[in-house]
Every structure is written in structure tokens, then in C-alpha cells.
Design a protein around this motif. Structure first.
Motif, short mmCIF file in Angstrom:
data_model
loop_
_atom_site.label_atom_id
_atom_site.label_comp_id
_atom_site.label_asym_id
_atom_site.label_seq_id
_atom_site.Cartn_x
_atom_site.Cartn_y
_atom_site.Cartn_z
N ASP A 2 -20.69 -5.55 12.90
CA ASP A 2 -21.97 -4.84 12.89
C ASP A 2 -22.61 -4.77 14.27
N VAL A 3 -22.48 -5.83 15.06
CA VAL A 3 -23.10 -5.88 16.39
C VAL A 3 -22.45 -4.84 17.30
N ILE A 4 -21.12 -4.78 17.32
CA ILE A 4 -20.40 -3.80 18.13
C ILE A 4 -20.74 -2.39 17.66
N THR A 5 -20.75 -2.21 16.35
CA THR A 5 -21.04 -0.90 15.75
C THR A 5 -22.39 -0.39 16.21
N GLU A 6 -23.41 -1.24 16.09
CA GLU A 6 -24.75 -0.83 16.48
C GLU A 6 -24.85 -0.61 17.99
N ARG A 7 -24.19 -1.45 18.76
CA ARG A 7 -24.22 -1.31 20.22
C ARG A 7 -23.62 0.03 20.66
N LEU A 8 -22.50 0.43 20.08
CA LEU A 8 -21.87 1.71 20.43
C LEU A 8 -22.78 2.89 20.08
N ALA A 9 -23.41 2.82 18.92
CA ALA A 9 -24.33 3.90 18.52
C ALA A 9 -25.50 3.99 19.50
N GLN A 10 -26.02 2.83 19.92
CA GLN A 10 -27.15 2.83 20.85
C GLN A 10 -26.73 3.31 22.23
N GLN A 11 -25.53 2.90 22.67
CA GLN A 11 -25.04 3.33 23.99
C GLN A 11 -24.92 4.85 24.05
N GLN A 12 -24.39 5.46 22.99
CA GLN A 12 -24.22 6.90 23.03
C GLN A 12 -25.58 7.60 22.95
N LEU A 13 -26.53 7.04 22.21
CA LEU A 13 -27.87 7.63 22.14
C LEU A 13 -28.57 7.54 23.50
N ASP A 14 -28.48 6.39 24.14
CA ASP A 14 -29.10 6.22 25.46
C ASP A 14 -28.49 7.20 26.47
N ALA A 15 -27.17 7.32 26.47
CA ALA A 15 -26.49 8.23 27.40
C ALA A 15 -26.84 9.68 27.10
N TYR A 16 -26.97 10.02 25.81
CA TYR A 16 -27.38 11.36 25.40
C TYR A 16 -28.75 11.68 26.00
N ASN A 17 -29.68 10.74 25.87
CA ASN A 17 -31.04 10.96 26.38
C ASN A 17 -31.09 11.00 27.91
N ASN A 76 -18.59 -1.00 9.71
CA ASN A 76 -18.21 -0.13 10.83
C ASN A 76 -18.84 1.26 10.73
N ILE A 77 -19.90 1.41 9.94
CA ILE A 77 -20.58 2.70 9.77
C ILE A 77 -22.02 2.58 10.26
N VAL A 78 -22.46 3.59 11.02
CA VAL A 78 -23.86 3.68 11.45
C VAL A 78 -24.40 5.02 10.99
N ILE A 79 -25.63 5.01 10.46
CA ILE A 79 -26.32 6.24 10.12
C ILE A 79 -27.63 6.26 10.89
N ASP A 80 -27.77 7.27 11.77
CA ASP A 80 -28.98 7.43 12.58
C ASP A 80 -29.78 8.63 12.10
N TYR A 81 -31.09 8.43 12.01
CA TYR A 81 -32.03 9.51 11.69
C TYR A 81 -32.87 9.70 12.94
N GLU A 82 -32.85 10.92 13.49
CA GLU A 82 -33.46 11.17 14.79
C GLU A 82 -34.39 12.38 14.75
#
Length: 113
Positions: A2-17, A76-82
Motif C-alpha cells: 500500500d505504501v509503494i502504491t500510494e507513493r507512485l500515485a502521488q509522484q505522478q500527480l506531483d509531476a503532472y502538476n 495494489n490499486i489506487v483510486i484518485d478523485y480530482e
């Protein structure tokens, strides 16, 4: 996981922004598959196709920003609402993206229609 999963989702969001295409793509598998949900219609496959699409998106929308409203993580699943603002067309949108992580990379992405 879960920690890796969340970290990858956050990394891509930060890079997107930050509109940093290399950082953004760094968390994705070379063979990433991007689909619609429901239905699993493939929008495109592969990191190079993703590079083309997001490079153009960043060029055309230099002020675009995705604010994370909520995130759910299960194994291994992340769901983001943005909430996405700053688009060139002036439209702000709510978006839901789901990510499947395997081997420390995002392998699949679903965008809810």
C-alpha cells in the motif's frame, strides 16, 4: 504494498502538476495500458504514446492543475478523485482515475467516463 502504491500515485500527480514529463512517465511501465471505465476500452498503450499525449496536454494547458479531493488505496490499486482547473478551454472538471501497480510501476490506468 500500500505504501509503494500510494507513493507512485502521488509522484505522478506531483509531476503532472509540475508538468515534468520525465518525472511523470518515470512511474509508469513501458507497456502501460490506458483504458476507459466501465468497459475497458483501450485508449492507448505504451509509455511513448503516453509521452506524446501528455507532452501535448502540458503544452496546450500550461496552467492546468489537478487537486486531489480523495484517494483510496487497497493493496495494489489506487483510486484518485480530482478537481482539474486551469485548462486552456476554461472548463474545470472532476476526474476519477484508477491505477494498478505491479513490479513498482503503474501498469494500467482507467479513467471513469
Amino acid at each position: 504494498m500500500d505504501v509503494i502504491t500510494e507513493r507512485l500515485a502521488q509522484q505522478q500527480l506531483d509531476a503532472y502538476n509540475q508538468q515534468n514529463i520525465d518525472e511523470f512517465l518515470g512511474v509508469y511501465s513501458d507497456s502501460v495500458i490506458v483504458m476507459t471505465f466501465p468497459g475497458d476500452e483501450v485508449i492507448y498503450r505504451g509509455k511513448e504514446k503516453m509521452r506524446e499525449r501528455y507532452s501535448q496536454l502540458f503544452r496546450n494547458n500550461p496552467n492546468q492543475h489537478a487537486e486531489l479531493i480523495s484517494r483510496m488505496v487497497k493493496e495494489n490499486i489506487v483510486i484518485d478523485y480530482e478537481y482539474v482547473t486551469g485548462r486552456a478551454d476554461g472548463q474545470s472538471i472532476y476526474a476519477i482515475a484508477m491505477y494498478e501497480i505491479k513490479e513498482k510501476k503503474i501498469q494500467k490506468v482507467w479513467f471513469v467516463k
